[in-house]
Design a protein around this motif. Structure first.
Motif: not given
Length: 105
Positions: A49-59
């Protein structure tokens, strides 16, 4: 991209921004729920979840942060790339803007 879009298209994009952002956030939340409900350990789910949020925040940043007339074509392209605008919504832009965005994709 420093080309400015016409004022009317800028206003249209400004009204579509919250709609497109809501669509992306809903998509992200659905992804997060799938990860949270997986059978991985709690720690593995947390890390995912932490990684997904970081990736999607960039998006989100790429498509929405700092939207201005000077970068509107780039932002519109990102929204289109992420399928955040319907074909009908995209068709409301001029043929020239649609061509530019299509070339950028």
């Amino acid at each position: 991209m420093t080309t400015r879009i016409p004022e009317a298209e800028w206003r249209r994009l400004s009204t579509l921004k919250p709609v497109a952002l809501e669509r992306l956030c809903n998509r992200i939340l659905e992804e997060l729920m799938l990860v949270a409900q997986s059978e991985d350990t709690s720690h593995e789910r947390y890390l995912s979840i932490f990684k997904l949020i970081q990736d999607r925040d960039k998006q989100i940043a790429l498509a929405f942060d700092g939207l201005s007339r000077s970068n509107a074509l780039f932002k519109l392209t990102e929204m289109r790339r992420e399928n955040l605008l319907t074909d009908q919504e995209f068709a409301e832009f001029s043929d020239e803007t649609q061509r530019i965005v299509s070339r950028m994709l």
